[in-house]
Design a protein around this motif. Structure first.
Motif, short mmCIF file in Angstrom:
data_model
loop_
_atom_site.label_atom_id
_atom_site.label_comp_id
_atom_site.label_asym_id
_atom_site.label_seq_id
_atom_site.Cartn_x
_atom_site.Cartn_y
_atom_site.Cartn_z
N ASP A 277 -9.53 8.59 -57.75
CA ASP A 277 -9.71 9.36 -58.98
C ASP A 277 -8.38 9.72 -59.62
O ASP A 277 -8.22 9.68 -60.84
N ALA B 113 -9.96 17.03 -54.71
CA ALA B 113 -10.50 16.16 -53.65
C ALA B 113 -9.37 15.63 -52.78
O ALA B 113 -9.49 15.56 -51.55
N GLY C 124 -20.72 20.78 -58.28
CA GLY C 124 -20.67 19.86 -59.41
C GLY C 124 -19.39 19.04 -59.37
O GLY C 124 -18.88 18.67 -58.31
N LYS C 125 -18.83 18.78 -60.53
CA LYS C 125 -17.65 17.91 -60.62
C LYS C 125 -16.41 18.62 -60.09
O LYS C 125 -16.11 19.74 -60.47
N VAL C 126 -15.71 17.94 -59.21
CA VAL C 126 -14.48 18.46 -58.60
C VAL C 126 -13.29 17.67 -59.14
O VAL C 126 -13.36 16.45 -59.28
N ARG C 127 -12.22 18.36 -59.47
CA ARG C 127 -11.02 17.66 -59.94
C ARG C 127 -10.54 16.65 -58.91
O ARG C 127 -10.57 16.92 -57.71
N PRO C 128 -10.10 15.48 -59.34
CA PRO C 128 -9.59 14.49 -58.38
C PRO C 128 -8.47 15.07 -57.52
O PRO C 128 -8.39 14.77 -56.33
N GLN D 207 -11.41 9.02 -52.08
CA GLN D 207 -11.95 9.42 -53.37
C GLN D 207 -10.88 10.09 -54.23
O GLN D 207 -10.73 9.81 -55.42
N ASP E 8 -9.20 25.97 -58.43
CA ASP E 8 -9.78 24.65 -58.15
C ASP E 8 -10.21 24.51 -56.69
O ASP E 8 -11.16 23.80 -56.38
N LYS F 85 -7.20 8.74 -63.39
CA LYS F 85 -7.15 9.81 -64.36
C LYS F 85 -5.87 10.61 -64.17
O LYS F 85 -5.57 11.06 -63.07
#
Length: 291
Positions: free
Chosen positions: A83, A272, A265-269, A79, A139, A87
């Motif tokens: 990602d 991850a 919620g949304k995690v920075r690529p 993942q 992060d 991005k």
């Protein structure tokens, strides 16, 4: 390459992470029976049970725990890599940890991480304070808490076990009479010496020589000031090089764990990717007690 269907692997990885067929089904946007069918197909493919099914709950078998941990690491890396490819990086990855863990475990391995990727840098800060992702510029965080702590968005890394270590010049005397040795400890973990002494029936000092961090106490032990109580993982290189020698019995399990924390919620690529790499590195280190 001979692998089970990816959908079955993903379903089992999510069941292992959530410990629930229902929650895994919700994450996959399918029904619970569909998830159960995928798990049974995977069990048939690998030729062994991965879940123990009871009245209203499930439990992973020993093989299932090991398999789901490895799958989780693999999917995190996939993942993160996907990602990051789609991005561009948006500044350094901000990691907060404890001073000793950052100095003695993370930083020596960061060059390996940079060899795997070149899209972002890692900015490491240290603090003993709890992390608040909504307010702090962080992060990823690595913190310590009891093994049964309920920490949203957290993954257990390894058990925090401790045992005494001394420089070669003090090791023989400390091993013969641990109670007479000068004991060194961190202000952050004053309970480790009393707990170790009680577990092994050995008297310890009423008040060891305390240092602000375990890393300072370890350095003092290397210089011959006394015997430090520390995690085998954090002094493995010193032991390998002969700077420190274990002088006690088996390590004592403190019931605490290091935990990996990510924001809900949304995690920075990049986060991850870093998390997947971190889990893989820890799983490769012998004796980590990963869970």
């Amino acid at each position: 390459m001979r692998l089970p269907p990816l959908a079955d692997l993903q379903a089992f990885a999510l069941v292992g992470k959530t410990q629930s067929l229902t929650r895994a089904a919700a994450l996959l946007n399918v029904t619970q029976p569909a998830v159960s069918k995928r798990i049974r197909a995977l069990e048939a493919w690998v030729g062994r049970p991965l879940l123990e099914r009871r009245a209203n709950r499930i439990r992973l078998t020993e093989a299932g725990v090991a398999f789901s941990t490895t799958l989780g690491e693999g999917f995190a890396v996939l993942q993160g890599a996907t990602d990051a490819l789609m991005k561009p990086a948006t500044g350094p990855l901000r990691v907060r940890a404890y001073t000793t863990w950052a100095l003695r475990w993370l930083i020596p391995r960061l060059p390996q991480y940079y060899r795997l990727q070149s899209d972002h840098t890692v900015e490491v800060t240290t603090s003993l304070l709890p992390v608040d992702f909504s307010a702090d510029a962080v992060d990823v965080a690595v913190r310590m808490a009891p093994g049964d702590a309920r920490l949203p968005g957290a993954t257990r890394l390894w058990r925090h076990a401790v045992m005494p270590y001394a420089a070669p010049i003090l090791a023989e005397a400390a091993r013969a009479n641990p109670a007479a040795a000068t004991q060194l400890a961190s202000l952050a973990r004053p309970q480790d010496w009393p707990a170790w002494g009680a577990a092994h029936g050995i008297a310890v000092a009423d008040r060891p020589i305390f240092f602000e961090s375990t890393s300072l106490a370890i350095e003092a032990a290397i210089q011959g000031m006394g015997v430090v109580i520390a995690s085998p993982m954090l002094v493995a290189e010193d032991v390998r090089l002969g700077r420190l020698i274990p002088v006690g019995a088996e390590p004592l399990d403190t019931q605490d764990f290091y935990w990996l924390l990510l924001p809900l919620g949304k995690v920075r690529p990049e986060a991850a990717m870093f998390s997947g790499w971190l889990l893989h590195e820890i799983s490769q280190q012998e004796g980590t007690g990963i869970a």
